[in-house]
Each structure stands twice: as C-alpha cells, then as structure tokens.
Design a protein around this motif. Sequence first.
Motif, PDB file in Angstrom:
ATOM      1  N   LEU A  84      -0.302   5.083   1.527  1.00 42.67           N
ATOM      2  CA  LEU A  84      -0.433   4.023   0.524  1.00 42.67           C
ATOM      3  C   LEU A  84       0.528   4.258  -0.637  1.00 42.67           C
ATOM      4  O   LEU A  84       1.121   3.314  -1.180  1.00 42.67           O
ATOM      5  CB  LEU A  84      -1.881   3.954   0.012  1.00 42.67           C
ATOM      6  N   GLN A  88       3.620   1.737  -1.763  1.00 46.68           N
ATOM      7  CA  GLN A  88       3.812   1.176  -3.094  1.00 46.68           C
ATOM      8  C   GLN A  88       5.205   1.487  -3.652  1.00 46.68           C
ATOM      9  O   GLN A  88       5.783   0.701  -4.397  1.00 46.68           O
ATOM     10  CB  GLN A  88       2.732   1.705  -4.038  1.00 46.68           C
ATOM     11  N   LEU A 121      -5.899  -1.501  -2.770  1.00 48.55           N
ATOM     12  CA  LEU A 121      -4.476  -1.855  -2.784  1.00 48.55           C
ATOM     13  C   LEU A 121      -4.263  -3.268  -2.256  1.00 48.55           C
ATOM     14  O   LEU A 121      -3.478  -4.050  -2.821  1.00 48.55           O
ATOM     15  CB  LEU A 121      -3.682  -0.857  -1.932  1.00 48.55           C
ATOM     16  N   GLU A 124      -5.412  -5.745  -4.901  1.00 48.42           N
ATOM     17  CA  GLU A 124      -4.488  -5.788  -6.054  1.00 48.42           C
ATOM     18  C   GLU A 124      -3.174  -6.481  -5.692  1.00 48.42           C
ATOM     19  O   GLU A 124      -2.701  -7.362  -6.407  1.00 48.42           O
ATOM     20  CB  GLU A 124      -4.198  -4.359  -6.519  1.00 48.42           C
ATOM     21  N   SER A 125      -2.605  -6.121  -4.546  1.00 49.65           N
ATOM     22  CA  SER A 125      -1.275  -6.636  -4.218  1.00 49.65           C
ATOM     23  C   SER A 125      -1.314  -8.110  -3.811  1.00 49.65           C
ATOM     24  O   SER A 125      -0.437  -8.894  -4.177  1.00 49.65           O
ATOM     25  CB  SER A 125      -0.651  -5.805  -3.101  1.00 49.65           C
TER      26      SER A 125
END
Length: 1088
Positions: A84, A88, A121, A124-125
Amino acid sequence: MTEKLEAILSRLAEPDSSAVQQATAQLKVAFRDPSVIPALCVLMTNSQNEQIRQSAAVMLRLRVTKHWRKISTEHRERLKAEVLRAFQKETEHAVRHSLSQLSAVLVKRESPDRWPALLALLDESTKSISPEDRRVGLLLLSKVVESNPEPFRPHYCQLLELFGTVLEDLGNPSALYYCILTLTAMTAYTGTEEMALMRSLIPKLIVAIGRLIQADQDQASEAMEVFDELMESEVSIIVPYISEVVQFCLEVSADPGLSDSLRVKALSCIAFLVRLKSKAVLKQKLVGPILQMLFPLLSAVPPPGQEDPEDQEQAVDDDGDSESPKHFAAQVLDTLALHLPPEKLLPLLMPPVETCLASRNPYERKAGLMCLAVLAEGCADHIRTKMLESVLQTVCSCLSDSSVVVRGAALFALGQFSEHLQPEISKYSSDLMPLLLGYLSALDHTKTGHINKAFYALENFLENLGKDIHPYLPTLMDIMLAALSESQNLKIQELAVSAVGAIANAAKELLAPYFVPVISSLKGFLTDTREEMRSLQTQALDTLSVLARTVGKDVFAPLAAECVQLGLNLTDAVDDPDLRRCTYSLFSAVSTVSPDCLTPHLPAITTIMLMALKSTEGVRTHLEEDKQFILLDDDEEEEEGDTSLEDDEGHEEEGTDVAGFSVENAYIDEKADACEALGEMAFSTGAAFLPFLESSFQQVYELRDFPHEDVRRSAFGAMGQFCRAQHTVWQGDPTEDHQQALQRLLSVVLCCLLEAVRQDRERHVVMAALEAMNAILQSCQGEALQGPDRLTDICRTIRDVLKKKITCQDGGGDDDNDDDDEDDQQAEYDAMLLEFAGEGIPLLAAAAPVDAFAPHLREMLPLIINKAASCTVADRSFSVGTLAEILQALGRVPGGSEVAGQLATQVLPVLVGGARDDDAEVRSNSVFGLGALAEAAGPAVLQDYPMMLALFSSLLSKEVDARVIDNLCAAICRLIMSSAEAVPLEQVFPALVSRLPLKEDLEENQTVFSCLAFLYGQQPSLVLGHLTAIVSASSHVLRSKDVDTETLNTLLVFLRNVVGRNPTEFEGALMSLPPEQREGLTAAVTQS
C-alpha cells in the motif's frame, strides 16, 4: 540481500542470454532465503529503477500465489503494509498495475475485513478531489474486487453509491473504465438490497461507455461486458432500460468509424438480449430498429479489391468471422429467427428482404438471400406451410444471376432450405435435381470455393430424398466415382466423398451396386499417410460410417472387422482430433452392424475415447499479461515435507495470471462425438460393454456442466444410452446385482437430466436432456419409476416446461406483465421444446401405475388442451397428437380404460375440432386420437359413436390427403374392434375397404388387418363379400419393403385362416390379381 537482489534483477534485463541464465540461477538460490520477501518489499517501494520496482511486485505476486503458507505472519503483515505504501508513492502506471495485482492476490488470501488499511486507502483515494488519485484508487479497487468479489458484499451499497458519482465524471475515462470493471465483477454477487441502486446506474453506464468509446475503443469493448454480466446474472435490473441499451448498441454497431471488434461486441449484446428477453424486445417494439440496423451491415460492399470471406476461392480461417460486423449481423438475424414468433418477425423482415432481392446491387441481392437462408432454421414451420413455393422460386431464379456472389448465396440458401424445410422441399425434387445437376456440370472445377457451395446445396437436398433419389442415382454416382478416381484436386475428391455419404443416407440399400468401387477409393485415401491427405481422410472415415449404417448389414458386415482395425491404426498413427472423432463415429456405426467385431477391441477403443473426454488438449489459457517472469515458477525449490501444506486452503495451485480459458472447436467436437459413440456402443454391444460401463459413465457424467453446449448435449444423450444398455443387460440376465446397478444408474442419471431441464440456459441442451429421459422411459418402463418421488419429479418438470417456467424459457419481461396475445405466439424452437416435454407424457402413461399417474395427468391435461386453440399449426398438432398418444397408452395398461373414460368429456371436443382443422397434420392426429379414445375408453364413449361416424363419413367424402385417409380407416377399425355392435357395418365396411390399401401411414396396416381378422371371426360373410378388394390390398402390403414383422404376421394369419375356412372364395379373389402378384401372394400364404 536487497542490493544483491537488485543486481540480480538488473542482469535479468540484459540482452546477453548467458547473463540472464546466470542471474536466473542466482535468483533461485536467493528465493530459498526467507528474507527475500522483505528485500523485494524494499525494492518494490524504493528502487530508483521502474523496471526493478515492477519486477519485485510481480515476483512477490507469484510468491504469494504459489507459497502463501510458507510466508511467515510477520512477513505477511509487512508485505500488506509495503504494497500500500508503494502504491501511494508510485507514479508509473505499469508499476501501479503490478502493485494492484499483488494487492488482488493478497485479498484472495486475506479477506478485506482483515486488511483495514486497504479499505481505508480505497475509501480515501476513490473519494479524493484529485482526478489522478481517484483513477489510481479505482484501478486498485477493480483489481481487488475482481480477484475476490464476495468478501466485499457488505460494502456493495456503499460502492454502488460511489459508482453513481464516478460514472458522471466523464472527463476521467480511465476512472470510468475501472469503475465499470468493478461493477462487472460485482454483478453476479448482488442481492435484492442492491437491485434499486444497480438499476439506477444503467443510464449512467450507457453514457459512460459512450465516453469511453471516444477515449479508448478496446477499453470500451471490455467495459461492455457489464451488459452481458447483467443479462446473465440479474436481467431484471436491465429490463426497464432494454430500449436504451439496444438503441446504444445499435448506434455502436452501425458506426463504420469504430473498430470491428467494438461493433461486434455491440451486436453480440443485442443477440444475447434477444436470447434472454425476447418478449421484452417485442413489447418495446425494438425488432424494427434492430432490422433497420442489420440490413446495411448485411449488404455492405467489401473494400475495393477485396471479397467477403465466404466468396473467396481460398479457404479462410473461421476465427476471423467473429470479428466481422457483417457476419455477426447474420448471427443476430439467426437469433431473432430462433427466439421470436415468425408471425412477429416476418412482417417486419420480408419487405426489406424483397427490396434487397429486387436491387441492382449484387451485394444487396446477396443480403436478401442470406436473410432467407438464415430464417430457414428458426422459422421452418412457417416457411414450409406458408412460403415455401415462393421463396424456392426466388432462390432458384438467383442460381442464374449474373453475379457469382449472388449465385453463391443462392446455393447456400438452397442448402439451408434442404436441411431445415423437410419433408416438403423434397417434393420439388423433379424441379431441383435437374437444376442442381446441370449447375454442377457447368462449373469450372478450378473454382473450388464455388464448387464447395454447389456440393453443399446438393448434399443437403440429397440427404432426405429417400427412395426418390432412385431416378438420379446412376448420374450422381457416375459424377462422384469419376471425381474419386480421376480428379487430381484433393478438395474435389473430398467433396465427392462427402456427397457419397449424403447419397447413401437417401439411397440406403440401393447403393449396393456401387459399394465396391466406393470402398476401393476410400481405402486408398485412408492408407495414404501424407499430411495433405488429412482432411480427405477425415471425410472418408465419416462417409465410411454412413455406409456402415445405410448400405445394409449383409453388404457391410464382411468389412466390419477390417474397418475397426483401420480406425485403430489411424488413431495410433495420426494425432488429430478431427480424425479421431471420425474413428469414434466409425466404431459406433460398426457396433450397430456387427457388434461382435467390436467386442475384442473395446479395451483399446474405450481407452482412446476416455482419454479424449479427460483431455485438456486444445484448451488455451489466456493470461492477464505477458508472463515475463515465468522462471520464478519455482516448484523445484520446494523441500521434502512441504507438500503436505500445499493446497490446504485451496489456494496454492491457483494461477492468478489466468484471465480465462477457451477450447479449440476440434477438441470440443471430439469430446461430443466420443460421448455419443460411447453411448451407442454401450447399447449396441450390451453385456460385452459392462466392464467399461462404470468408467465410461463417470467420465461422461463429469461433462454435465462442460462450458460448451454441444458437449453437454452429447453427454446427456450418452447417459440415456448407458441406462438403456444396463437395462438390456438386466433383461438378459435378471440378477439382483444387475437390477441394483440399473437402479443406481437411473437414480443418478434421471436426477441429472431433470436438473439440466430446469437449469440449463440452452434450449438444444434441454431438448437433449428431455430426449434422453424419454428414451429411458420408453426402454426401462416401470423400472425407471421405482425410486421414491421419481414419478412426481418427472411430472413436475414436464409441467414446468409446459408452463414455460424453466430457465431456458423466456417468461417475459419480469417487471412488466406479458398477459397479452403474445403468449399465444412463440418462437418455433420454443414450441419444439414443449413437444419434447409432451412426448414424455404418453411414455409415463405407459410405464407408471395408472392410479399413481392419473392425478399428474389431470394437472397437465389443461396445459395440453389449451394449445389446441393456438394460431399456429405446430401448437395445434402438438396438442391433439399428444392427447392421441396419451389415450393410446392408457388403452394398453391395466386400469387405463377407466381413466380414459373419465377424460373423454374433456378431450372429445378438442379432437372433433381438430378433425375439422384446415391443416392436414392436425386432422390426421385428431382422427387418430378419436380412434384411440374409442379403443381406450370403450363403453364410456358409446353414445358418441353416431357423431364420430358421421364425422368420419363427412371427412372421407372430401378428404384428399392420403395420411388423413389412412388414419380415418384406422380410426373406423378401432371403433369396430371396440364396439362392433355400435357400428352400422353394412354402410361403414364397404367405405373402409374401398380406401385400401393404405398409402402413407403404413404403421396402421397392423390396425386394419387386425380389424379384418376380428370381423372375419365375428361376421365372416361381411368380409367374404369384399374379399377381392381385401386380397388386392393384402398383395400390395406383402410387396412393400416397409412392412414390419408384426403386421406381416397378422396379415398372414388372417389370410391363412380365410384359405383354411373358405378356400373357394379365396381362390376366386386370388384369380383377380395379375399372375405375378397371384404367385407372390400364394407363396407367402403357403410358406410355413
């Protein structure tokens, strides 16, 4: 370790092969060190080299895929965190793609709820204000959901709400693409709570895919899979938007500026929708727009200097056809014909067809002919009964067209008509045969492409001619034998060999004079080992199989053993699936003629066939990406003792790189033919096959869920044959072991067949399952119904087919009601499905105890009777024909007469109405049914005799159809034998005798002569008064080759009885015959 590993990975990318080999060896050593996982994590996250970062991610993915259980808990957690973090940080798309794939395989091992950081993640993304972050987040989401959709189900509603927003972000096509891929993966797992949200996305999906088409047509084509998935899994979601989906697909299909693959994808969506929701397509009035789109595609002129594949002289790879919008347009039309009522389709289709046929543009004329050709299968009954003469004239006139492409299309259409429009088209043989023979003789034999079409038309027409081929047989065989012995063109020889098979199917024993030269040529082809002979050898085997079945046992049997050995030699010498499958057919054919010749070779033959059923040869694995790092498939480094850990959780052997599989057609055909051959050989060889029955059944049973419908269809047919074979063995040796074996087999097979009828999506497969079940009922009778609830389960399944409640039947538009007149109209193949189900009802009546079956029959009877009021001939014929056969079956079982009497008030009006129908087949079936009713119900219908006899008298006075007249005679005979005292014989009997001999329905000779024998015993003077006519009819029957043994025995017993009791009268009647007939009859009667 990290630096050392990076150096090794760098050398793997060098062009020097020796350096790559050295690096590979070092890498395998490195992988034995558990610290390789953390080292690869570091490289995946921190390497400055993009290729090394990607290589590290791919290697970690392979490591997780193959050896998850060997990775320690500490390293697993670190890997989840690092992937992860790397994702990012990463800026390169190729590396991100590999990282997302690594995440996907981790999700298959660790459910998303055990990886909260991943969910955080993703959340959020995908909700970021940054378009790039959203794109990257949706990439990751698509991969992890695709790899394991079900664990994400608790998040589906949240995801669908997210997609509603993403699909409006038309400026970010990559985000649209990944969003749609995720939605496609989720569709099969959605439940009722997600339905409304899913349904609301359809309009946005259409707009989003339209935007994708502008950005990337390949991605758009892949995204359109979402429509297929929705239709396959949750068609009710898409039904309210069928019009919009179809309109979108029409626009894509019609746009010549788009890629062929994208347009074909749009056409396939339309075809799939028609298959699944034909009634909804009709209700939304979409057939017209679909046809308007199809015609420009069908009539498209090829680019200058090019030809359509089917018009080219050289063979064209069939695989290319699927990528051509023109060829797929014909498949869409075929789907419409197969799934829509002809009454709905043809009024919309025929006007543009007629316009095309009248056009000056040859490609438009070709399109019109191709439409007629494609209609022949799906609309066969309608064309046969209402259009045949006109369309046949059109096609025949096009055989003299100035354009070779039009002539080629006319030949194809004629071949299609000959295949699907039987028996009516064979009545035109006196017109068509000279035309086809003349056309063939005028062809340039160097133009093998066009000759291929001519042979296709000729073969299909010959196949079903029967004895009508006799006048043309010398000419045909002169042409074929000349081609076999004189032509230097292998393709011409192959076509001639195939044509001989078609001729044999029609001529049967009439071909015997030509057998020796034909066999001589076939042997020459089959013993030539040159590679270029392969196709000709395959066809020669196929024709040899046909000859075995048709030319007569006495003619073929002396060659049977040689043929078996020839087939075995070829399977040993040549590794070719087409050739093998033709040897299977040859073995199967020989088993019907000379089973003893096959018995010694059964171990070798069954071994070859079972290998074909097990084989994965021809299976192509489609990978998600090039497996650049296949060297890391490091099974070699597994240590002793590790194997016990493998596959504990069912994951270790999964290949995450596999995106799908396909099987080459030749191997599909081989499996299907192997199933059919095993089934027939089992039945033909009986007890000799018993040692191979269980292993054969197990392999065939494994194919019940095979992806390709042809294999499933053949597997179900073979299962039915296995049951019949086991039943034959038990009958020959009725031991308890054999009976238990039969019951075990029946229990498994019938359950499997009923499940297929209910669940399989393909009508052809369901028909095959019903046909197999009917064959079992006919052969095994009561034994097939011994299991608990077996009768109930079979009846319930048949009832559901009649109610159109099984999976392959389109029940309508789900959310919209179809309670209108469209329920009375259906595609002809849907009607055929009902016929297959209906055939099981009289078989059950004959096999089941009457008291157990009667309640089920009363439930099904209204469903059959309702069809008698249908607007289609097929439905009406099915209704009265099924009623007739049920009554006939009831008349032959204990207690059946009482049930038939109880049903009389329901069925009598239906049969009387049918006897007055405009269609001869309906009249014939109805008259047969009235006779069967009188025979079965006996005294219960005595009061109806005057009405029935008046009806028969009226029909006889004006009927012109020979089959109806034959059935009227048989029905009168049944009334007489049931209650002679209720029939005014002095008026009825002369009318009956005057219609003898029977002309078409020769099976009813058994009924007629049984009645004559009965009357001679009761009222001999009545029979003697008409003895001259009866003896003349008897002579006619005795001279017929089609008379069966039972009828022959009945006739001869009757005649001998007359000779014994009334020799003078018989001698007088005999003298009225011509000398040759007199001698033949005398010889038959006096022969012991």
